[in-house]
Write a protein that holds these residues in place. Structure first.
Motif, PDB file in Angstrom:
ATOM      1  N   UNK A 273       1.002  -1.217   0.092  1.00  0.00           N
ATOM      2  CA  UNK A 273      -0.058   0.133   0.075  1.00  0.00           C
ATOM      3  C   UNK A 273       0.634   1.135   0.013  1.00  0.00           C
ATOM      4  N   UNK A 274       2.125   1.133   0.852  1.00  0.00           N
ATOM      5  CA  UNK A 274       2.829   2.431   0.723  1.00  0.00           C
ATOM      6  C   UNK A 274       3.643   2.569  -0.701  1.00  0.00           C
ATOM      7  N   UNK A 275       3.858   1.357  -1.195  1.00  0.00           N
ATOM      8  CA  UNK A 275       4.454   1.477  -2.522  1.00  0.00           C
ATOM      9  C   UNK A 275       3.621   2.054  -3.587  1.00  0.00           C
ATOM     10  N   UNK A 276       2.085   1.730  -3.437  1.00  0.00           N
ATOM     11  CA  UNK A 276       1.202   2.321  -4.211  1.00  0.00           C
ATOM     12  C   UNK A 276       1.080   3.837  -4.076  1.00  0.00           C
ATOM     13  N   UNK A 277       1.517   4.294  -3.020  1.00  0.00           N
ATOM     14  CA  UNK A 277       1.249   5.834  -2.762  1.00  0.00           C
ATOM     15  C   UNK A 277      -0.354   6.209  -2.734  1.00  0.00           C
ATOM     16  N   UNK A 278      -1.176   5.370  -2.190  1.00  0.00           N
ATOM     17  CA  UNK A 278      -2.456   5.862  -1.884  1.00  0.00           C
ATOM     18  C   UNK A 278      -2.731   5.734  -0.594  1.00  0.00           C
ATOM     19  N   UNK A 279      -3.399   7.012  -0.185  1.00  0.00           N
ATOM     20  CA  UNK A 279      -4.016   6.950   1.284  1.00  0.00           C
ATOM     21  C   UNK A 279      -5.104   6.077   1.390  1.00  0.00           C
ATOM     22  N   UNK A 280      -5.920   5.877   0.638  1.00  0.00           N
ATOM     23  CA  UNK A 280      -7.030   5.014   0.526  1.00  0.00           C
ATOM     24  C   UNK A 280      -6.818   3.566   0.638  1.00  0.00           C
ATOM     25  N   UNK A 281      -5.751   2.963  -0.015  1.00  0.00           N
ATOM     26  CA  UNK A 281      -5.111   1.949   0.390  1.00  0.00           C
ATOM     27  C   UNK A 281      -4.302   1.671   1.860  1.00  0.00           C
ATOM     28  N   UNK A 282      -3.717   2.421   1.771  1.00  0.00           N
ATOM     29  CA  UNK A 282      -2.926   2.527   3.224  1.00  0.00           C
ATOM     30  C   UNK A 282      -3.879   2.473   4.356  1.00  0.00           C
ATOM     31  N   UNK A 283      -4.973   3.288   4.397  1.00  0.00           N
ATOM     32  CA  UNK A 283      -5.793   3.355   5.508  1.00  0.00           C
ATOM     33  C   UNK A 283      -6.330   2.098   5.850  1.00  0.00           C
ATOM     34  N   UNK A 284      -6.748   1.323   4.788  1.00  0.00           N
ATOM     35  CA  UNK A 284      -7.485   0.076   4.783  1.00  0.00           C
ATOM     36  C   UNK A 284      -6.622  -1.113   5.326  1.00  0.00           C
ATOM     37  N   UNK A 285      -5.148  -0.676   4.859  1.00  0.00           N
ATOM     38  CA  UNK A 285      -4.067  -1.983   5.421  1.00  0.00           C
ATOM     39  C   UNK A 285      -3.650  -1.569   7.041  1.00  0.00           C
ATOM     40  N   UNK A 286      -3.677  -0.486   7.372  1.00  0.00           N
ATOM     41  CA  UNK A 286      -3.516  -0.095   8.746  1.00  0.00           C
ATOM     42  C   UNK A 286      -4.818  -0.560   9.540  1.00  0.00           C
ATOM     43  N   UNK A 287      -6.019  -0.426   9.031  1.00  0.00           N
ATOM     44  CA  UNK A 287      -7.265  -0.896   9.827  1.00  0.00           C
ATOM     45  C   UNK A 287      -7.013  -2.265   9.961  1.00  0.00           C
ATOM     46  N   UNK A 288      -6.918  -3.085   8.901  1.00  0.00           N
ATOM     47  CA  UNK A 288      -6.768  -4.441   8.834  1.00  0.00           C
ATOM     48  C   UNK A 288      -5.769  -4.943  10.013  1.00  0.00           C
ATOM     49  N   UNK A 289      -4.674  -4.357   9.719  1.00  0.00           N
ATOM     50  CA  UNK A 289      -3.559  -4.801  10.665  1.00  0.00           C
ATOM     51  C   UNK A 289      -3.852  -4.470  12.144  1.00  0.00           C
ATOM     52  N   UNK A 290      -4.768  -3.359  12.327  1.00  0.00           N
ATOM     53  CA  UNK A 290      -5.066  -3.334  13.684  1.00  0.00           C
ATOM     54  C   UNK A 290      -5.798  -4.332  14.163  1.00  0.00           C
ATOM     55  N   UNK A 291      -6.906  -4.796  13.400  1.00  0.00           N
ATOM     56  CA  UNK A 291      -7.999  -5.976  13.631  1.00  0.00           C
ATOM     57  C   UNK A 291      -7.376  -7.011  13.862  1.00  0.00           C
ATOM     58  N   UNK A 292      -6.025  -7.290  13.408  1.00  0.00           N
ATOM     59  CA  UNK A 292      -5.240  -8.509  13.620  1.00  0.00           C
ATOM     60  C   UNK A 292      -4.544  -8.379  15.025  1.00  0.00           C
ATOM     61  N   UNK A 293      -4.266  -7.265  15.335  1.00  0.00           N
ATOM     62  CA  UNK A 293      -3.735  -6.943  16.701  1.00  0.00           C
ATOM     63  C   UNK A 293      -4.833  -7.149  17.867  1.00  0.00           C
ATOM     64  N   UNK A 294      -5.994  -6.698  17.625  1.00  0.00           N
ATOM     65  CA  UNK A 294      -7.181  -6.925  18.282  1.00  0.00           C
ATOM     66  C   UNK A 294      -7.076  -8.541  18.677  1.00  0.00           C
ATOM     67  N   UNK A 295      -7.240  -9.136  17.561  1.00  0.00           N
ATOM     68  CA  UNK A 295      -7.449 -10.576  17.870  1.00  0.00           C
ATOM     69  C   UNK A 295      -6.276 -11.167  18.791  1.00  0.00           C
ATOM     70  N   UNK A 296      -5.350 -10.878  18.785  1.00  0.00           N
ATOM     71  CA  UNK A 296      -3.969 -11.507  19.366  1.00  0.00           C
ATOM     72  C   UNK A 296      -4.111 -10.639  20.847  1.00  0.00           C
ATOM     73  N   UNK A 297      -4.684  -9.720  21.156  1.00  0.00           N
ATOM     74  CA  UNK A 297      -4.741  -9.053  22.518  1.00  0.00           C
ATOM     75  C   UNK A 297      -3.812  -8.118  22.713  1.00  0.00           C
ATOM     76  N   UNK A 298      -3.272  -7.393  21.558  1.00  0.00           N
ATOM     77  CA  UNK A 298      -2.169  -6.413  21.532  1.00  0.00           C
ATOM     78  C   UNK A 298      -3.086  -5.166  21.620  1.00  0.00           C
ATOM     79  N   UNK A 299      -3.654  -4.652  22.572  1.00  0.00           N
ATOM     80  CA  UNK A 299      -4.681  -3.562  22.756  1.00  0.00           C
ATOM     81  C   UNK A 299      -3.952  -2.307  22.050  1.00  0.00           C
ATOM     82  N   UNK A 300      -2.789  -2.035  22.790  1.00  0.00           N
ATOM     83  CA  UNK A 300      -2.172  -0.608  22.773  1.00  0.00           C
ATOM     84  C   UNK A 300      -1.825  -0.468  21.276  1.00  0.00           C
ATOM     85  N   UNK A 301      -1.166  -1.667  20.694  1.00  0.00           N
ATOM     86  CA  UNK A 301      -0.710  -1.603  19.046  1.00  0.00           C
ATOM     87  C   UNK A 301      -1.922  -1.382  18.122  1.00  0.00           C
TER      88      UNK A 301
END
Length: 699
Positions: A273-301
């Motif tokens: 997403x960062x290589x694509x230089x797109x805020x929209x794609x980067x936003x979705x990538x960050x949101x999905x990565x945050x969701x993964x950390x939620x599932x693992x119990x890494x609340x602060x991250x």
């Protein structure tokens, strides 16, 4: 590699000059071969440029549309090149949710002149319209738009246009729960991508197939497909395609025992997403990565990543990424002890999903919020969230049924109005005859003094005639009463008869009987695939099988549309499961035959025998039907071709039962309600809607 803006402008100008030169130069015999070679070279350059833009479409749809608009100025009107550019512009306008531009370009495609390119133009118009509707969450209208495309036009369209059609249909059917149709269209798109020799199209088709297989609860197949998709994407890599494939790899492996695979996939997706230089794609990538950390119990991250995603989603107007980011921020705050603040954030994210029409994601969001609040000790908030989850889930499950029921009710109302008019005409004729008889009787009585014997004879004739008239009137009334209480298609009782008959089974304490609600699975699909005459044949045949299953003194009602209700006098504990299994076997055990065609049919059933253990609960017939209706929809949600029955309910009165009914699935999980699940025959079982997937993928 992306071209700099100056290079793109230079290329556009060169292509435009070349097109004008080819259009305006005199066609001299000695220059024909060089001109044809130049035209072929120019078309190949245009094809590569369109391919580059389409691959990056989801990253920057609006700027790329403007770039295409500039390129279109130098293309000959009515040419194949103009059609390809116009179709891709409409596709980009749909992705960027620009309604006015999308409507304008779609109309130009629909007005494309007759000829070899018209089928491609009409397919492109439908696909671009569906893209816009899907971006706004209106999956029903998007699917209807694509289904309206004529099969001969689709077959005559170019391969790129057909690929976009099948890829779009696969994604829409998958999101709508039509998994068998999603798989068929996904395989069609994969074959077209392979025929065109474009690995990135093959990769995206395999990605959709992996997502559908994951929803169909076949994780091994989903992982195999996403592995093939990654292999294809790496043959001709670009950051947007790799971002989408890595994101889907994270989704498919999210339930794996090794969380490192999903984490690496989401990290790789974010890097692309960062290589694509797109805020929209980067936003979705960050949101999905945050969701993964939620599932693992890494609340602060998770909170840190979601807060990075939110401003990017807002600036790029990516409402899907914004709703995921808001929800993940709220869930992380709840887990970190900031309950009230986090609850408001999750509510805002779920509300945004509902406003966009993404009801499946909103339903999952409310359920997830309820679980977090319950673990945080906010039981009142958890109950409220579960109610919202129930409300949205019922809306998703019932919308289609309600529409079909309304259509059936409209037909029944029209038939009833026709019968009422006929009844009124017959009643008027009978009244006119009665008036005539009374007038005749008066005339006879007036002549009685002068001719007693003749009058007596005439009176006898009048008496006989009036008696025949009254007998005819009584017979007509009885016939009309039977007709008004009988469904004209199946010959079963209708709701009017049910309301009169149910009183004999009810008392002041409530109903003492076994109640079954049966709903034919995918009935609209039967009508769409085989025709409404076949649908009527299915209803008539199923009604006959229901009569075969029950005793003569049991009540069978056509409840509406494709729903049937059975009220059996027997209410022993073992009776309900036995009859439910018999109903599943009779309905799904053999297909319905119509005009030599075999139509596979299954049904979803909810049932209960009253009184219900352990408190001997008895309910009014209205509450009993509401309970089996809820259980029946639970059977549909868990795969169809099933019967779910209530064996036990921890409720001492109707109010407590209603509260548990409103949150039945959660109450089942908590042990407050005991449900028995039965499965119908597998040989004719049709694919049902799978469980809702986590709200991670916004592609």
């Amino acid at each position: 590699m992306q071209l700099p803006q100056a290079s793109r402008s230079t290329l556009c100008a060169a292509l435009a000059a070349l097109l004008l030169l080819c259009a305006c130069s005199p066609a001299r015999e000695e220059a024909r071969a060089p001109a044809e070679a130049a035209s072929a070279t120019q078309h190949a350059q245009l094809g590569r440029e369109l391919d580059r833009i389409e691959r990056a479409a989801r990253a920057r749809p609006a700027p790329l549309e403007r770039e295409l608009r500039a390129l279109a100025g130098g293309i000959a009107p009515g040419s194949t090149a103009e059609l390809e550019v116009l179709a891709l512009r409409a596709h980009l306008a749909g992705l960027s949710r620009d309604r006015s531009l999308n409507d304008q370009l779609v109309q130009q495609l629909r007005d494309w002149p007759a000829g070899a390119g018209r089928p491609s133009a009409l397919v492109a118009a439908a696909t671009a319209t569906a893209e816009y509707l899907r971006a706004h969450g209106d999956l029903r209208e998007a699917r209807k738009t694509l289904l309206a495309v004529d099969a001969t036009q689709l077959a005559a369209a170019g391969p790129v246009f057909r690929w976009r059609y099948h890829d779009q249909m696969a994604a829409i059917c998958s999101d709508s729960g039509e998994l068998d149709s999603a798989l068929n269209n996904g395989h069609a798109a994969q074959r077209l991508g392979e025929q065109m020799g474009q690995p990135w199209r093959v990769a995206l088709s395999l990605m959709e197939l992996a997502f559908t297989s994951n929803r169909a609860d076949t994780p091994a197949r989903a992982r195999q497909l996403i592995g093939q998709a990654l292999t294809e994407a790496q043959k001709d890599p670009d950051p947007v395609t790799l971002n989408r494939v890595y994101t889907m790899r994270g989704i498919v492996y999210s339930g794996d025992s090794d969380p490192g695979i999903a984490l690496q996939a989401y990290t790789d997706a974010l890097e692309q997403a960062q290589r694509a230089d797109s805020d929209s794609v980067r936003a979705l990538g960050l949101a999905n990565l945050a969701d993964h950390h939620l599932r693992q119990g890494h609340w602060a991250r998770a909170l840190e990543l979601a807060e990075q995603a939110l401003p990017l989603a807002r600036s790029s107007r990516n409402s899907s990424a914004e709703s995921v980011a808001r929800a993940n921020i709220g869930l992380a705050k709840i887990a970190l002890g900031r309950v009230a603040e986090g609850r408001d954030d999750v509510r805002a994210g779920n509300t945004l999903d509902e406003q966009q029409g993404a009801l499946s994601y909103a339903s999952a969001g409310w359920e997830e919020l309820a679980g977090y609040l319950e673990r945080a000790g906010d039981l009142a908030g958890a109950v409220a969230a579960y109610r919202e989850h129930r409300r949205v889930s019922e809306r998703v499950l019932r919308d289609e049924t309600r529409k079909l029921l309304l259509e059936a009710q409209e037909r029944q109302d029209a038939e009833q109005r026709a019968r009422d008019i006929e009844l009124l005409n017959r009643d008027n004729a009978l009244k006119a005859e009665q008036v005539h008889q009374r007038n005749l009787a008066l005339m006879l009585w007036a002549a009685l003094g002068g001719c007693v014997l003749v009058s007596l004879g005439l009176l006898w004739q009048v008496f006989r005639r009036v008696r025949r008239t009254n007998e005819a009137l009584a017979h007509s009334n009885a016939s009309l009463k039977r007709q008004s209480e009988t469904d004209p298609l199946t010959g079963l009782a209708n709701r009017r008869h049910f309301q009169a008959a149910i009183k004999s089974l009810s008392s002041g304490e409530g109903l003492a009987a076994s109640v079954f609600l049966i709903d034919i699975d995918h009935f609209k699909r039967i009508n769409d695939s085989y025709g409404h005459a076949a649908g009527d044949t299915v209803l008539i045949d199923i009604a006959s099988r229901l009569r075969e299953a029950v005793r003569e003194d049991d009540l069978i009602v056509r409840w509406g549309g494709e729903e049937f209700l059975i009220v059996a006098r027997s209410h022993e504990p073992q009776f309900g499961p036995q009859l439910a299994q018999r109903l599943l076997d009779l309905i799904g055990g053999r297909p319905v035959v119509q005009d030599g065609r075999s139509i596979p049919v299954t049904a979803s059933i909810g049932f209960v025998s009253l009184p219900v253990p352990p408190h001997g609960l008895r309910l009014s017939w209205e509450r009993a039907i509401d309970l089996v209706d809820t259980v029946m929809y639970l059977a549909k949600a868990h795969g169809r071709n099933k019967a779910y029955g209530v064996e036990r309910i921890e409720a001492a009165d109707a109010l407590a039962a209603a509260q548990l009914t409103a949150r039945l699935e959660a109450a089942w999980a908590e042990g407050q309600v005991g449900l028995l699940a039965l499965t119908g025959p597998q040989s004719f079982r049709s694919s049902g809607a799978g469980e809702l997937m986590p709200k991670e993928f916004g592609a």
